[in-house]
Design a protein around this motif. Structure first.
Motif, mmCIF file in Angstrom:
data_model
loop_
_atom_site.group_PDB
_atom_site.id
_atom_site.type_symbol
_atom_site.label_atom_id
_atom_site.label_comp_id
_atom_site.label_asym_id
_atom_site.label_seq_id
_atom_site.Cartn_x
_atom_site.Cartn_y
_atom_site.Cartn_z
ATOM 1 N N GLY A 20 3.571 8.857 0.281
ATOM 2 C CA GLY A 20 3.984 8.979 1.716
ATOM 3 C C GLY A 20 2.600 9.672 2.471
ATOM 4 N N ALA A 21 1.913 10.580 1.937
ATOM 5 C CA ALA A 21 0.587 10.739 2.645
ATOM 6 C C ALA A 21 -0.423 9.655 2.901
ATOM 7 C CB ALA A 21 -0.080 12.068 2.139
ATOM 8 N N LEU A 22 -0.432 8.955 1.615
ATOM 9 C CA LEU A 22 -1.227 7.712 1.594
ATOM 10 C C LEU A 22 -0.918 6.875 2.585
ATOM 11 C CD1 LEU A 22 -3.424 6.248 -0.016
ATOM 12 C CD2 LEU A 22 -1.481 5.194 -1.176
ATOM 13 N N GLY A 23 0.330 6.510 2.833
ATOM 14 C CA GLY A 23 0.894 5.515 3.703
ATOM 15 C C GLY A 23 0.571 5.880 5.168
ATOM 16 N N ALA A 24 0.733 7.242 5.427
ATOM 17 C CA ALA A 24 0.433 7.823 6.810
ATOM 18 C C ALA A 24 -0.728 7.987 7.147
ATOM 19 C CB ALA A 24 1.569 9.298 6.821
ATOM 20 N N HIS A 25 -1.773 8.174 6.102
ATOM 21 C CA HIS A 25 -3.143 8.451 6.553
ATOM 22 C C HIS A 25 -4.136 7.303 6.249
ATOM 23 C CE1 HIS A 25 -1.883 12.338 7.753
ATOM 24 N NE2 HIS A 25 -1.259 12.642 6.766
ATOM 25 N N ALA A 26 -3.934 6.560 5.094
ATOM 26 C CA ALA A 26 -4.975 5.888 4.491
ATOM 27 C C ALA A 26 -4.632 4.314 4.761
ATOM 28 C CB ALA A 26 -5.243 6.055 3.235
ATOM 29 N N LEU A 27 -3.330 4.076 4.751
ATOM 30 C CA LEU A 27 -2.809 2.429 4.692
ATOM 31 C C LEU A 27 -2.861 2.174 6.094
ATOM 32 C CD1 LEU A 27 -0.428 2.460 1.786
ATOM 33 C CD2 LEU A 27 -2.651 1.944 1.917
ATOM 34 N N GLU A 28 -2.560 3.172 7.131
ATOM 35 C CA GLU A 28 -2.215 2.445 8.409
ATOM 36 C C GLU A 28 -3.365 1.599 8.995
ATOM 37 O OE1 GLU A 28 -3.744 6.517 10.639
ATOM 38 O OE2 GLU A 28 -1.934 6.059 10.768
ATOM 39 N N LYS A 29 -4.464 1.712 8.600
ATOM 40 C CA LYS A 29 -5.673 0.961 9.010
ATOM 41 C C LYS A 29 -5.783 -0.288 8.217
ATOM 42 C CE LYS A 29 -8.463 5.129 8.735
ATOM 43 N NZ LYS A 29 -9.593 6.034 8.116
ATOM 44 N N TYR A 30 -5.149 -0.535 7.151
ATOM 45 C CA TYR A 30 -4.897 -1.898 6.429
ATOM 46 C C TYR A 30 -3.730 -2.540 6.419
ATOM 47 C CZ TYR A 30 -9.008 0.671 4.745
ATOM 48 O OH TYR A 30 -10.107 1.060 4.292
ATOM 49 N N LEU A 31 -2.477 -1.970 6.942
ATOM 50 C CA LEU A 31 -1.129 -2.501 6.814
ATOM 51 C C LEU A 31 -0.873 -2.790 8.580
ATOM 52 C CD1 LEU A 31 0.634 -0.604 3.882
ATOM 53 C CD2 LEU A 31 -0.820 -2.882 3.689
ATOM 54 N N THR A 32 0.003 -3.679 8.184
ATOM 55 C CA THR A 32 0.631 -3.940 9.685
ATOM 56 C C THR A 32 1.801 -2.767 9.899
ATOM 57 O OG1 THR A 32 2.405 -5.470 8.825
ATOM 58 C CG2 THR A 32 0.623 -6.566 9.616
#
Length: 131
Positions: A20-32
């Motif tokens: 969840g933290a990864l999705g909220a902070h790191a993946l937002e730059k790479y995913l739609t």
């Protein structure tokens, strides 16, 4: 069985928080936005079932046999449902086409639903429950 339920439930909860933290902070730059929503769905369902496994461990009303069945339905269900969503939504990061996992997600969902049905049935059919 209680220890197994607790260990897997806690591992699922731990990894749900990390993902969840990864999705909220790191993946937002790479995913739609749609991919992030799907990823969050996987995290949410993983956490729901982590908590369900932890709770299931402490319910004396449910037999060990039923706990075992639900344990496997939830465990395999989370793996097929949530992990397939994680891989499908992050396919662009890996440069691997995970589209073959598309049919796996609903199978995982059916296993999760089946686990809840088994629990409901066992509680309803248990005559030793105070009314």
């Amino acid at each position: 069985m209680v220890k197994k339920l607790l260990v897997v439930g806690i591992i699922y909860a731990l990894t749900a928080v990390v993902l969840g933290a990864l999705g909220a902070h790191a993946l937002e730059k790479y995913l739609t936005i749609d991919q992030l929503k799907s990823f969050e769905t996987g995290v949410r369902y993983q956490m729901y079932h982590a908590l369900a496994l932890i709770l299931l461990a402490s319910i004396p009303l449910i037999s060990d046999k039923t706990k075992k069945v639900v344990f496997y339905l939830f465990t395999i269900g989370v793996i097929l449902f949530s992990i397939s969503i994680y891989l499908l939504t992050t396919t662009s990061l890996w440069n691997i086409d995970f589209s073959f996992l598309g049919p796996v997600t609903p199978i995982g969902g059916l296993l999760l639903i089946s686990g809840w049905i088994v629990l409901l049935w066992k509680i309803i059919s248990n005559n030793s429950v105070n009314r």
